[in-house]
Structures are given as structure tokens and as C-alpha cells.
Design an enzyme around this catalytic site. Structure first.
Site, short mmCIF file in Angstrom:
data_model
loop_
_atom_site.label_atom_id
_atom_site.label_comp_id
_atom_site.label_asym_id
_atom_site.label_seq_id
_atom_site.Cartn_x
_atom_site.Cartn_y
_atom_site.Cartn_z
N LYS A 1 1.16 6.70 10.09
CA LYS A 1 1.31 5.25 9.87
C LYS A 1 2.56 4.92 9.05
O LYS A 1 2.99 5.70 8.20
CB LYS A 1 0.03 4.72 9.24
CG LYS A 1 0.07 4.30 7.85
CD LYS A 1 -1.24 3.70 7.40
CE LYS A 1 -1.24 3.54 5.90
NZ LYS A 1 -0.09 2.84 5.33
N LYS B 1 6.70 9.10 4.52
CA LYS B 1 7.29 9.00 3.18
C LYS B 1 8.69 9.60 3.19
O LYS B 1 8.92 10.58 3.90
CB LYS B 1 6.42 9.74 2.16
CG LYS B 1 5.00 9.23 2.02
CD LYS B 1 4.91 8.01 1.14
CE LYS B 1 3.51 7.40 1.19
NZ LYS B 1 3.28 6.29 0.30
N ASP C 1 4.41 2.65 6.21
CA ASP C 1 3.88 2.21 4.92
C ASP C 1 3.79 0.68 4.87
O ASP C 1 4.37 -0.02 5.69
CB ASP C 1 4.72 2.79 3.79
CG ASP C 1 3.83 3.37 2.70
OD1 ASP C 1 2.78 2.76 2.43
OD2 ASP C 1 4.17 4.42 2.15
N GLU C 2 3.06 0.20 3.86
CA GLU C 2 2.74 -1.23 3.81
C GLU C 2 3.97 -2.13 3.65
O GLU C 2 3.95 -3.28 4.05
CB GLU C 2 1.71 -1.53 2.71
CG GLU C 2 2.18 -1.33 1.27
CD GLU C 2 2.20 0.13 0.82
OE1 GLU C 2 1.67 0.97 1.56
OE2 GLU C 2 2.76 0.41 -0.25
N HIS D 1 -4.54 -2.78 5.78
CA HIS D 1 -4.09 -2.26 4.48
C HIS D 1 -4.36 -3.33 3.44
O HIS D 1 -4.19 -4.51 3.72
CB HIS D 1 -2.59 -1.91 4.55
CG HIS D 1 -2.15 -1.01 3.44
ND1 HIS D 1 -2.05 -1.45 2.14
CD2 HIS D 1 -1.79 0.29 3.43
CE1 HIS D 1 -1.64 -0.43 1.38
NE2 HIS D 1 -1.48 0.64 2.14
N LYS E 1 -4.77 8.72 -6.52
CA LYS E 1 -3.97 8.01 -7.54
C LYS E 1 -4.44 6.57 -7.79
O LYS E 1 -4.01 5.96 -8.76
CB LYS E 1 -2.51 7.99 -7.09
CG LYS E 1 -2.22 7.08 -5.89
CD LYS E 1 -0.76 7.08 -5.48
CE LYS E 1 -0.52 6.08 -4.37
NZ LYS E 1 0.81 6.17 -3.77
C1 CAP Z 1 -0.77 6.33 0.18
C2 CAP Z 1 -0.28 4.94 0.36
C3 CAP Z 1 -1.27 3.77 0.38
C4 CAP Z 1 -2.31 3.78 -0.73
C5 CAP Z 1 -2.82 2.45 -1.15
C6 CAP Z 1 0.71 4.68 -0.72
O1 CAP Z 1 0.27 7.22 -0.04
O2 CAP Z 1 0.42 4.82 1.55
O3 CAP Z 1 -0.52 2.60 0.37
O4 CAP Z 1 -3.31 4.59 -0.22
O5 CAP Z 1 -4.01 2.50 -1.83
O6 CAP Z 1 1.80 4.23 -0.45
O7 CAP Z 1 0.34 4.85 -1.87
P1 CAP Z 1 0.13 8.60 -0.83
P2 CAP Z 1 -5.44 2.20 -1.16
O8 CAP Z 1 -0.75 9.48 -0.02
O9 CAP Z 1 1.54 9.14 -0.92
O10 CAP Z 1 -0.44 8.29 -2.19
O11 CAP Z 1 -5.58 3.08 0.04
O12 CAP Z 1 -6.37 2.55 -2.25
O13 CAP Z 1 -5.46 0.77 -0.80
MG MG Z 2 1.24 2.93 1.32
#
Ligand code: CAP
Ligand code: MG
Length: 423
Positions: free
Chosen positions: A177, A151, A179-180, A267, A307
Site C-alpha cells: 500500500k 517506505k 502511505d497515507e 486509513h 508504535k
Molecule cells: C505504518 C504506517 C501507518 C500506521 C498508522 C505508518 O508504518 O503506514 O500509517 O500504521 O497507524 O506510516 O506509520 P510502519 P494506525 O509499519 O512503518 O510503522 O494503523 O494505528 O492507524
Molecule cells: Mg502510514
């Protein structure tokens, strides 16, 4: 004459080797449940809106879908296995999760669950490594795995990204990892980022004596995605992440079918578009089953205390479905998984060290707990954020309450002071 009207309903039918779908149907105004259910069954198998000369009684009997149970709005439909091309998830879903979702006959339609027959299950590869394989790679027998997402999700340079990864691994995390939505941006190029980060991984493995995983995002147009996955393999990587919803099932299958020795991290970004409305779309449970059959080693399922949306019972249910070979009675349709390996449930989204104790109590030890913000926003920095996660896991494994453990562990204390903790 009535029978003639609902040829796709047979409440005496007992499925054997069929594919079974559990739908929730809200019929269009003025339409009976029977009529709506019949329409769903015919459109998703062999029929259309009017009698057609080519659709013989024999075809309907042998290949037509059969509504065999209607309980309030819950309708079970059995599909003969020959309707489907094996090893072809897009084709399977174009039938059972295709036109029917846009038909005027239904006000709402939700696919709650699919039970896949042996023949279909066995035609897919399933996870290459599964839970055991990943634990073996990391040499971690029992404890939950922990990871982070670099991040901010976009904005860092490749060197900053690699540095973040290094600090996270160094602090004790198992996985780092991308991010998406981080792929090959101009300010952070895929190859450059990967090479720099994997170098850091090799360094930290030597320094800590621990094995690590780098989850790099390969989501892209399919041919490009495969090139990137191959690049990971050729340059010492061990894991590729795919955004399974935005890339699509065909592309995910292509990645799995490719001869690559990589963990596949799935993801689910975007799933909420069709899983969130309780009356319409497809359940996350269904998405998860499809992901396991195709071959996700890791799959995001929700973190309950963070969240993202996701009811506790639903998230546990999804985790059980992808991690077990046989089902507990809580599951909606029965499913035997035969020799398909279990998929690791990834709990991510808004979690931090203070949530770990409760998360593990509720979800068990076979999870990958990931914290992005919960590592990067730690008051003492990224490495401390990583340490706070590892300390939380250590406390759980030693059966010491987090608050107690925090007295002698300043990083954990820092996390709890900032975000609180769940007992
Ligand atoms: C978590 C995360 C994931 C979420 C998606 C984000 O980051 O990388 O994409 O977990 O939700 O960008 O939000 P944080 P899920 O730890 O900063 O929240 O796993 O429910 O699919
Ligand atoms: Mg993410």
C-alpha cells in the site's frame, strides 16, 4: 415544576427503535449532571438555549431526544429514528456529534458508542467485499493476511515505488500500500506510480502464482478522488485507500456509493486528535462502527505491540465490533449488524515479523498485519523483510515457535536479531 426543567430526561423511557448514544459527560463547573445531560439531549435533537414558541410539547415528546440512563458520568440518550436522514452520515453526526462538543454546559464530553437502529444500518451499503470477499480474491482461506506500506512514505520516485512493491510481493506479502500522505506529489505522480506498480503486480502474480492486492491512496478533494479511483479500476487495480478522517465522512460515502468494483481500505490518520483524550471527543470504537456502516472493507484499528497508541482490550473490542454480526458482552452498547458484511481489521504501525506470533494470538487470524519499517529496514533488504513476515505467518500457522522456525529461516532470523520477538 422540576419536570418542566428537564424535559429531555425520562429515566423510565425504554428505547425500541431509537438510535442510542453513550456519552461520558463532565458538567461545567456549578452545573448538575442532570442539567448538563438535559442540555446535551436538547441541543443534539430539537432544542436550543431558551424556550421557543415553535417547540411544542408534541415535538418534544415525539422528536426530542431522551436521556434514559445516568450512571455516574455515563449518560445514555435515545434519539427517535425520524430525527435522522437515512443514508446521510454527515447529517446524523451533525446532530449527535455536533454543537454539543463545544457547549459551555459541558467541561468535557465524549461519545463512547453509538448503537444504530436497523433502519439506519440498512440504509447504508456497508463493505462491498468484507472479509470473505477479500479472502476469496486472494484465495487465502484461513491465514492472516500480510502487507507492507512503501517506505520512505514520501521521497521515492514512481519507479522506486514500483520496485519496492515488486520486491515486497515477491517476498510473499499479499498487499502493498501507498502511505497515507502519498498522493500526487511532483516527484511521484499518481497515474505514473499506479501504472508502473500495477505492471509489477501483474508480473509478480504470474511469477508466484499468487493473487495480490495493490492498495493505492486516492485521498483528495472528492471529485478528484473519484477520478483517481476510476483510474485504478480502468487500469487493472483492485483497491483504493481513503484517509477517512482527513477526507471526511461525506467523501468516504461518495467513494462507497460510486459504482466501483474496488476494495476500500480505510486509513484513520488523524483520529488521535479526537479519540485519544479519554474525557473528550469520540472513541475509536465509534469511528470504527461508522466506517463499517459506510463501507470500509479494511480498517486500521491498531497493532497493540507497535508504535501507535491503543490499549489491548480496546483494540480487541474494536476488532470484534467490525468483524462480528452480534456482540460479545464486553461491548459497550448492543449492536446488531444485520446483513452488513464484516470489515477486516488492519494491524499496522511499528510491527515486524517478531511481533506476528503474539499479534495473531491476541487478535486472531482475521487480521491484515502490515509492516512498513518492519519490511524496509530489514538488514537483508526489502524482499527479505517481506519474506520474514511470510515466514512468521507460516510458523504461526504450523504452530512452531518463531524462534525455533528462525533457526532454519534466515530472513526471519534477521528480523528477530534486529528487533527481537514476542512470545
Ligand atoms: C505504518 C504506517 C501507518 C500506521 C498508522 C505508518 O508504518 O503506514 O500509517 O500504521 O497507524 O506510516 O506509520 P510502519 P494506525 O509499519 O512503518 O510503522 O494503523 O494505528 O492507524
Ligand atoms: Mg502510514
Amino acid at each position: 415544576m422540576k419536570k418542566e426543567k428537564y424535559k429531555f430526561i425520562d429515566l423510565n423511557y425504554r428505547p425500541k427503535n431509537d438510535l442510542i448514544c453513550l456519552f461520558r459527560i463532565s458538567p461545567a463547573r456549578g452545573l448538575s449532571m442532570k442539567k448538563a445531560a438535559n442540555t446535551v439531549a436538547l441541543e443534539s435533537s430539537v432544542g436550543t438555549w431558551d424556550k421557543i414558541s415553535g417547540l411544542s410539547e408534541r415535538i418534544i415528546k415525539e422528536k426530542g431526544a431522551k436521556v434514559f440512563s445516568i450512571k455516574k458520568d455515563q449518560v445514555k440518550i435515545a434519539y427517535p429514528v425520524e430525527l435522522f436522514e437515512l443514508k446521510n452520515m454527515p447529517s446524523i453526526l451533525s446532530g449527535i456529534a455536533g454543537n454539543v462538543f463545544g457547549m459551555k454546559a459541558v467541561e468535557n464530553l465524549r461519545l463512547e458508542d453509538i448503537s444504530f437502529p436497523k433502519k439506519i444500518i440498512k440504509s447504508f451499503l456497508g463493505p462491498r467485499f468484507g472479509i470473505k470477499g477479500i479472502r476469496k480474491k486472494l484465495e487465502i482461506k484461513k491465514r492472516p493476511l500480510i502487507g507492507t506500506i512503501v517506505k520512505p512514505k514520501l521521497g521515492l520516485t514512481s519507479s522506486q515505488h514500483a520496485e519496492y512493491a515488486y520486491n515486497s510481493w515477491k517476498g510473499g506479502l499479499d498487499l502493498v500500500k501507498s502511505d497515507e500522505n502519498l498522493t500526487n506529489q511532483t516527484f511521484n505522480k499518481f497515474k505514473d506510480r499506479f501504472k508502473k506498480t500495477i505492471k509489477k503486480m501483474e508480473k509478480v502474480e504470474k511469477e508466484t502464482g499468487e493473487k495480490k492486492i495493490y492498495v493505492e491512496n486516492v485521498s483528495a478533494e472528492t471529485k478528484e478522488m473519484i477520478k483517481r479511483a476510476r483510474f485504478i479500476q480502468d487500469n487493472g487495480g483492485n483497491c483504493a485507500m481513503i484517509d477517512i478522517i482527513t477526507c471526511g465522512w461525506a467523501s468516504f460515502q461518495t467513494l462507497r456509493n460510486e459504482d466501483l468494483d474496488l476494495i476500500i481500505h480505510a486509513h484513520r490518520a488523524g483520529h488521535g486528535m479526537f479519540t485519544e483524550n479519554p474525557k473528550h471527543g469520540m472513541s475509536m470504537l465509534t469511528v470504527a462502527k461508522i466506517a463499517r456502516i459506510i463501507g470500509a472493507d479494511n480498517l486500521h484499528v491498531g497493532a497493540i505491540f507497535g508504535k501507535m497508541k491503543g490499549e489491548k482490550e480496546d483494540v480487541i473490542n474494536i476488532k470484534d465490533e467490525i468483524e462480528k454480526q452480534f456482540l460479545s458482552k464486553k461491548h459497550i452498547l448492543n449492536q446488531k449488524w444485520y446483513n452488513v458484511k464484516p470489515t477486516f481489521a488492519v494491524c499496522s504501525g511499528g510491527i515486524h515479523a517478531g511481533t506476528i506470533q503474539k499479534l495473531v494470538r491476541v487478535m486472531g487470524k482475521d487480521i491484515i498485519a502490515q509492516a512498513g519499517g518492519g519490511v524496509s529496514a530489514h538488514p537483508l533488504g526489502v524482499e527479505a523483510g517481506a519474506k520474514s513476515m511470510r515466514q512468521a505467518i507460516d510458523a504461526v500457522m504450523k504452530k512452531i515457535d518463531l524462534k525455533e522456525y528462525a533457526k532454519t529461516h534466515k530472513e526471519l532470523r534477521g528480523a528477530i536479531n534486529r528487533w527481537g520477538y514476542l512470545k
